[in-house]
Design a protein around this motif. Structure first.
Motif, short mmCIF file in Angstrom:
data_model
loop_
_atom_site.label_atom_id
_atom_site.label_comp_id
_atom_site.label_asym_id
_atom_site.label_seq_id
_atom_site.Cartn_x
_atom_site.Cartn_y
_atom_site.Cartn_z
N PRO A 155 0.85 -1.29 -0.05
CA PRO A 155 0.02 -0.03 0.07
C PRO A 155 0.77 1.07 0.10
CG PRO A 155 -0.87 -1.57 1.54
CD PRO A 155 0.43 -2.16 1.14
N ILE A 156 1.73 1.14 0.70
CA ILE A 156 2.65 2.58 0.97
C ILE A 156 3.46 2.89 -0.38
CG2 ILE A 156 4.60 1.30 1.81
CD1 ILE A 156 3.57 5.09 2.37
N GLN A 157 3.88 1.67 -1.05
CA GLN A 157 4.69 1.83 -2.39
C GLN A 157 3.51 2.26 -3.41
OE1 GLN A 157 5.83 -2.42 -3.07
NE2 GLN A 157 7.56 -2.05 -1.82
N GLU A 158 2.28 1.98 -3.20
CA GLU A 158 1.32 2.45 -4.15
C GLU A 158 1.06 3.75 -4.03
OE1 GLU A 158 -2.09 -0.02 -3.89
OE2 GLU A 158 -1.10 -1.63 -5.24
N ARG A 159 0.91 4.35 -2.75
CA ARG A 159 0.73 5.73 -2.45
C ARG A 159 1.87 6.35 -2.93
NH1 ARG A 159 -1.27 3.56 2.52
NH2 ARG A 159 0.49 4.17 3.60
N VAL A 160 3.11 6.07 -2.67
CA VAL A 160 4.11 6.81 -2.86
C VAL A 160 4.20 7.00 -4.56
CG1 VAL A 160 6.93 7.03 -3.16
CG2 VAL A 160 5.51 6.31 -0.89
N THR A 161 4.03 5.92 -5.03
CA THR A 161 4.02 5.89 -6.88
C THR A 161 3.07 6.91 -7.30
OG1 THR A 161 5.10 3.79 -6.84
CG2 THR A 161 3.87 4.69 -8.72
N ASN A 162 1.69 6.63 -6.79
CA ASN A 162 0.53 7.34 -7.49
C ASN A 162 0.61 8.93 -7.16
OD1 ASN A 162 -0.42 4.94 -8.25
ND2 ASN A 162 -1.79 4.84 -6.41
N ILE A 163 1.07 9.36 -5.93
CA ILE A 163 1.30 10.53 -5.48
C ILE A 163 2.37 11.23 -6.27
CG2 ILE A 163 1.72 12.37 -3.43
CD1 ILE A 163 0.38 10.49 -1.78
N SER A 164 3.43 10.69 -6.22
CA SER A 164 4.64 11.03 -7.29
C SER A 164 4.05 11.40 -8.66
CB SER A 164 5.72 10.19 -6.92
OG SER A 164 6.22 10.14 -5.72
N GLU A 165 3.34 10.47 -9.17
CA GLU A 165 3.15 10.41 -10.68
C GLU A 165 2.06 11.42 -10.69
OE1 GLU A 165 1.67 6.77 -11.57
OE2 GLU A 165 3.63 5.82 -12.07
N ARG A 166 1.14 11.87 -9.61
CA ARG A 166 0.16 13.03 -9.72
C ARG A 166 0.76 14.14 -9.86
NH1 ARG A 166 -2.10 15.61 -6.22
NH2 ARG A 166 -1.55 14.28 -4.25
N LEU A 167 1.94 14.41 -8.86
CA LEU A 167 2.57 15.65 -8.64
C LEU A 167 3.49 15.88 -9.90
CD1 LEU A 167 3.69 15.27 -5.04
CD2 LEU A 167 1.94 16.64 -5.72
N GLU A 168 4.20 14.95 -10.72
CA GLU A 168 4.88 15.23 -11.76
C GLU A 168 4.06 15.47 -12.96
OE1 GLU A 168 7.02 11.69 -12.41
OE2 GLU A 168 8.38 11.89 -10.56
N ALA A 169 2.89 14.76 -13.04
CA ALA A 169 1.88 15.21 -14.12
C ALA A 169 1.33 16.96 -13.73
CB ALA A 169 0.58 14.42 -14.06
N ASP A 170 1.11 17.18 -12.36
CA ASP A 170 0.77 18.47 -12.34
C ASP A 170 1.80 19.56 -12.65
OD1 ASP A 170 -1.38 20.42 -11.13
OD2 ASP A 170 0.30 20.66 -9.58
N PHE A 171 3.18 19.10 -12.21
CA PHE A 171 4.29 19.89 -12.52
C PHE A 171 4.40 20.15 -14.01
CE2 PHE A 171 8.72 20.75 -12.96
CZ PHE A 171 8.99 21.97 -12.13
N SER A 172 3.97 19.29 -14.67
CA SER A 172 4.31 19.38 -16.20
C SER A 172 3.42 20.50 -16.80
CB SER A 172 3.93 17.88 -16.82
OG SER A 172 2.66 17.69 -16.84
N LYS A 173 2.31 20.93 -16.20
CA LYS A 173 1.64 22.02 -16.62
C LYS A 173 1.96 23.24 -16.01
CE LYS A 173 -2.21 19.74 -15.33
NZ LYS A 173 -3.55 19.26 -15.04
N ILE A 174 3.25 23.44 -15.29
CA ILE A 174 3.44 24.68 -14.51
C ILE A 174 3.47 25.83 -15.49
CG2 ILE A 174 6.17 24.33 -14.93
CD1 ILE A 174 6.40 25.23 -12.02
N ASP A 175 3.93 25.78 -16.63
CA ASP A 175 3.98 26.79 -17.75
C ASP A 175 2.64 27.32 -18.09
OD1 ASP A 175 6.72 26.90 -17.65
OD2 ASP A 175 6.89 25.34 -19.40
#
Length: 426
Positions: free
Chosen positions: A15-35
């Motif tokens: 579960p913690i592995q999934e949470r870390v992965t999912n949250i990291s991917e969500r943050l990276e996807a959000d950061f990709s729209k920073i501009d």
């Protein structure tokens, strides 16, 4: 080996592995729209004060929509939208339909929690009304309804100029572009005419339009692009780890033999230092005119840089670096006086009010690469000429006394020569 125990441990950590992965991917996807995002004001800068964050007259977009003190302008937006559509020779339904088709893309530009309460139709209507209102204001309404002239210009004064530059009060650029397919509005000309006067930025609308990157996220981003266009690159031979600054008050620089000069380069936020012979140097800084609007613009451009910066050394903190240098140049009122004397700071503010503004933002500004480079170059100049600076500092503070003593000595020499000549004649 107990394989059953191994299976249990893997199951417990999944579960913690999934949470870390999912949250990291969500943050990276959000950061990709920073501009392209419309950012909230950075938490690290909020100590500067609400007057640089919260609009005082009109809400544009969802972040301050519905605020009680901004409701008077909501009805005016409807009149402005009608005026925009009539001038475009298109029906309100046609223009609204275009914005409705852009609503999903525009919605993704905002913090999802802030738009969750808006239906698709409500959000599209907000983009339509706010966009028409902003473009009507920018395009000029002097020859239109006296009601709109009074409501959008005469009764709001400089407050409108402040509000449309707030980081949290922006509309997605593609929404404005969609509206301008119905009616051209000279946004670039507006930026040139308004900002050039206050920030002393020399450029022409035609030249600026050729360099405009139409992927700018919003009006504030376009304004910052204008004031930093043609920015000269800052080259530094210092290691990236050398990120310290030292006090650089205007008076202290004068003591060192570093002359302040108002930059003539056609780029706001320009700063450079150059040696003048063996003993002197010159720090060139872009001039600025400070008033209630420009202080707000500068703070919000710095906030925009903080929200969108991606790396070092090209960290993008151009306005922040410029403000940081001015902050370091102002330690006392006499420093402000020196900056005024060198035509770097122009303002209706008193010396104390100007000093108070810069001291208020000093604790919150992010120091950019340009700031560190300029600071390091001045430090190198000081290290290389330590003995000369001791002499120059003494001369700087006592030159009037020295001139007086020289004058007295000259008079005494003249008297002695006269006495000697009289003695010889007898």
């Amino acid at each position: 080996m107990d394989t059953s125990r191994e299976v249990i441990l893997v199951g417990e950590f999944l579960p913690i592995q999934e949470r870390v992965t999912n949250i990291s991917e969500r943050l990276e996807a959000d950061f990709s729209k920073i501009d392209t995002k419309i950012h909230r004001f950075p938490p690290g800068l909020q100590g500067i004060g609400d007057r640089y964050i919260v609009p005082s007259v009109v809400a544009l977009g969802p972040y301050h929509h519905g605020a009680p003190h901004l409701q008077k302008m909501e009805e005016v937006k409807h009149a402005a939208a009608r005026c925009f559509c009539e001038d475009s020779h298109h029906t309100i339904e046609e223009v609204y339909a275009k914005i409705l088709s852009e609503a999903k893309k525009a919605r993704s530009c905002y913090d999802e929690n802030e738009v969750a309460g808006f239906s698709e139709e409500d959000f599209a209507e907000m983009m339509f009304l706010d966009g028409c209102f902003l473009l009507e204001y920018i395009g000029g309404i002097n020859n239109k309804s006296p009601f709109l002239v009074n409501s959008m210009v005469l009764s709001t004064g400089p407050c409108m100029l402040r509000d449309i530059m707030l980081l949290e009060n922006q509309l997605p650029w593609h929404v404005l572009e969609a509206l301008m397919t119905f009616k051209h509005v000279g946004v670039s000309e507006f930026i040139v005419n308004v900002i050039q006067a206050d920030l002393d930025k020399k450029n022409h609308a035609g030249e600026f339009e050729k360099n405009v990157d139409h992927e700018v996220p919003h009006f504030l981003g376009l304004a910052r692009l204008y004031v930093t266009s043609n920015m000269r690159p800052v080259l530094s031979h210092h290691p990236d780890g050398d990120r310290t600054t030292r006090p650089l008050s205007a008076v202290r620089l004068a003591e060192m033999g570093v002359k302040l000069k108002s930059s003539k380069v056609a780029c706001f936020a320009d700063m450079s230092i150059s040696k003048k012979g063996w003993f002197f140097a010159e720090l060139s800084v872009s001039p600025v005119f400070l008033n209630d609007s420009t202080t707000c613009w500068l703070v919000n451009m710095a906030a925009f840089e903080t929200s969108t910066s991606k790396g070092y050394p090209s960290d993008g903190f151009h306005i922040s670096s410029y403000l940081s240098i001015l902050v370091m140049l102002m330690d006392k009122e006499e420093d402000v006086h020196e900056l005024r004397a060198q035509h770097i700071v122009h303002s209706f503010f008193s010396n104390q009010e100007t000093l108070d503004f810069f001291k208020a933002i000093a604790r919150n500004l992010r120091l950019g690469h340009r700031c560190f480079v300029i600071s390091k170059e001045i430090e190198d100049y000081e290290q290389d000429r330590r003995r000369w600076i001791i002499v120059h500092k003494f001369l700087y503070h006592h030159w009037r006394k020295i001139v007086t003593l020289i004058s007295i000595a000259s008079v005494l020499v003249g008297i002695f020569k006269t006495l000697i000549s009289l003695d010889k004649s007898h």
